[in-house]
Scaffold this motif. Structure first.
Motif, PDB file in Angstrom:
ATOM      1  N   GLU A  91     -11.502  65.208  68.661  1.00 29.68           N
ATOM      2  CA  GLU A  91     -11.832  65.224  70.088  1.00 29.68           C
ATOM      3  C   GLU A  91     -10.771  64.548  70.937  1.00 29.68           C
ATOM      4  O   GLU A  91     -10.474  64.973  72.059  1.00 29.68           O
ATOM      5  CB  GLU A  91     -13.192  64.553  70.316  1.00 29.68           C
TER       6      GLU A  91
ATOM      7  N   LYS B 249     -16.895  73.548  71.994  1.00 24.77           N
ATOM      8  CA  LYS B 249     -17.753  73.694  70.809  1.00 24.77           C
ATOM      9  C   LYS B 249     -18.888  74.671  71.097  1.00 24.77           C
ATOM     10  O   LYS B 249     -19.255  75.483  70.238  1.00 24.77           O
ATOM     11  CB  LYS B 249     -18.329  72.336  70.391  1.00 24.77           C
TER      12      LYS B 249
ATOM     13  N   HIS C 179      -7.946  66.941  71.525  1.00 23.55           N
ATOM     14  CA  HIS C 179      -8.356  67.973  72.487  1.00 23.55           C
ATOM     15  C   HIS C 179      -8.299  67.406  73.904  1.00 23.55           C
ATOM     16  O   HIS C 179      -7.798  68.063  74.819  1.00 23.55           O
ATOM     17  CB  HIS C 179      -9.770  68.459  72.173  1.00 23.55           C
ATOM     18  N   GLN C 180      -8.793  66.181  74.081  1.00 25.81           N
ATOM     19  CA  GLN C 180      -8.788  65.553  75.397  1.00 25.81           C
ATOM     20  C   GLN C 180      -7.363  65.342  75.897  1.00 25.81           C
ATOM     21  O   GLN C 180      -7.087  65.462  77.101  1.00 25.81           O
ATOM     22  CB  GLN C 180      -9.534  64.225  75.357  1.00 25.81           C
TER      23      GLN C 180
ATOM     24  N   HIS D 205     -14.375  69.166  75.422  1.00 23.72           N
ATOM     25  CA  HIS D 205     -14.569  69.343  73.983  1.00 23.72           C
ATOM     26  C   HIS D 205     -15.954  69.905  73.693  1.00 23.72           C
ATOM     27  O   HIS D 205     -16.105  70.834  72.877  1.00 23.72           O
ATOM     28  CB  HIS D 205     -14.366  68.003  73.261  1.00 23.72           C
ATOM     29  N   LYS D 206     -16.972  69.370  74.357  1.00 25.00           N
ATOM     30  CA  LYS D 206     -18.339  69.854  74.132  1.00 25.00           C
ATOM     31  C   LYS D 206     -18.481  71.310  74.561  1.00 25.00           C
ATOM     32  O   LYS D 206     -19.138  72.109  73.871  1.00 25.00           O
ATOM     33  CB  LYS D 206     -19.348  68.980  74.881  1.00 25.00           C
TER      34      LYS D 206
END
Length: 374
Positions: A260, A280, A263-264, A276-277
């Motif tokens: 994560e 997903k 990704h951030q 990220h959420k």
């Protein structure tokens, strides 16, 4: 004798019924007013023949039709965003959302094809009236800017066509237009609502303990292990090198998703937009699209990519049309013309690139594990 209030109301209703009964097509659609809006600026005095430029009429009609379709697109986007502004987007509303975004896609296909009508005009025909348009320009179309903002194009991604000219500049002296643009700029975009909606799927996955993310990470580890083993087994030098490069590339891609923080970091650098959420959530919907509960959601993801593609298609065709008409001449509002428009045919003007890039993280069906849906 004075009429009672009830009698007055009955008369009014009678008149209304008579008016509705006599309603004519031309009155309902305001056809006379509509057909009176094509005011040519050419008079024939420019070349001395006393006749207006024939193709100016086509030019006006095409652009007025564009603006009408833009109005309809805004109407559809506003309705979709209103639905998606709910705390939870109910499954029963997905059909409405998809049907209205599908309509936007069909309209965009018409707009792309409409350029072909303009292409029946030659550069020489255009020159008969082009100078009369200065300083008006398509850059001043408020509705097109509203569509861009409502979709979610970021201001820092925009191309400027002058040292101090931004997409706000054409509206600075027109209070009503400026205020409308500013209101839209300060409001959530379709991208914002989509990101929140995809995040809701990720939250659902965690709360319901369906096991998607754990299963996915384990599957990725299995895939990378298989690829590494394939590299080690390979004896042909050239093929071994290719497989090793593929393994390295896949490892990097998956690592940027699974971790994560990485990704951030990409989000902070502007290389990703979805959280990220949300990513997903989009991945779960895409991988398990055959599940009934995900089918309409997957269709929405596809429609968003279609809208992005169609706008890019329109930008590309529009820039080529401008090049065909004026070559590398300066635009009527002072832009570099084709040069400016060509720069807008880029990822900077795509809103849902992350959904396209989702394919980087799609894994073969044989590695997909079923969800523990209750």
């Amino acid at each position: 004798m004075l009429k009672t209030e009830v009698e007055h109301e009955a008369v009014d209703l009678s008149h209304k019924a008579t008016a509705e009964k006599n309603l004519h097509y031309e009155d309902y659609l305001k056809i006379p007013q509509l057909l009176d809006l094509q005011k040519l600026r050419s008079t024939g005095e420019e070349d001395g023949d006393g006749q207006s430029a024939h193709d100016e009429h086509l030019f006006i009609v095409i652009h007025q039709v564009y603006e009408l379709w833009f109005k309809e697109i805004i109407h559809e986007l506003d309705s979709v965003m209103k639905i998606m502004s709910a705390e939870i987007v109910e499954g029963r509303r997905m059909l409405t959302i998809n049907s209205r975004l599908s309509r936007v896609c069909v309209i965009m296909k018409i707009l792309v094809e409409q350029i072909r009508v303009l292409e029946t005009m030659t550069p020489l025909d255009f020159l008969d009236f082009r100078d009369l348009l200065v300083p008006a320009s398509g850059y001043q179309s408020l509705q097109f800017r509203l569509i861009e903002v409502k979709l979610g194009i970021k201001e820092n991604c925009r191309i400027t066509y002058g040292c101090s000219t931004t997409f706000r500049t054409p509206f600075e002296d027109r209070c009503e237009l400026r205020d409308r643009l500013e209101t839209t700029c300060s409001s959530p975009s379709l991208f914002d609502f989509v990101e929140r909606w995809l995040t809701q799927w990720s939250v659902w996955e965690e709360e319901e303990k369906v096991g998607f993310w754990q299963n996915y990470c384990e599957s990725v580890a299995e895939i990378l292990a298989d690829k590494k083993a394939a590299v080690e087994r390979e004896t042909r030098a050239t093929v071994k090198k290719q497989k090793d490069e593929d393994y390295t590339s896949q490892t990097t891609f998956f690592d940027q998703l699974v971790d994560e923080s990485k990704h951030q970091a990409l989000v902070n650098e502007g290389k990703r937009r979805l959280s990220h959420k949300a990513t997903k959530g989009a991945l779960m919907v895409s991988l398990h699209r055959d599940e009934p509960r995900f089918q309409s959601s997957y269709q929405l993801i596809c429609l968003l990519m279609d809208i992005d593609s169609l706008f890019m298609h329109w930008r590309n065709n529009h820039s080529l049309f401008v090049q065909r008409m004026i070559g590398h001449k300066v635009g009527t509002a002072g832009s570099s013309g084709y040069g400016y428009l060509r720069q807008t045919v880029s990822d900077r003007y795509r809103v849902f690139s992350d959904l396209f890039n989702m394919s980087s993280y799609i894994i073969p069906r044989k590695y997909c594990r079923p969800l523990a849906i209750k």
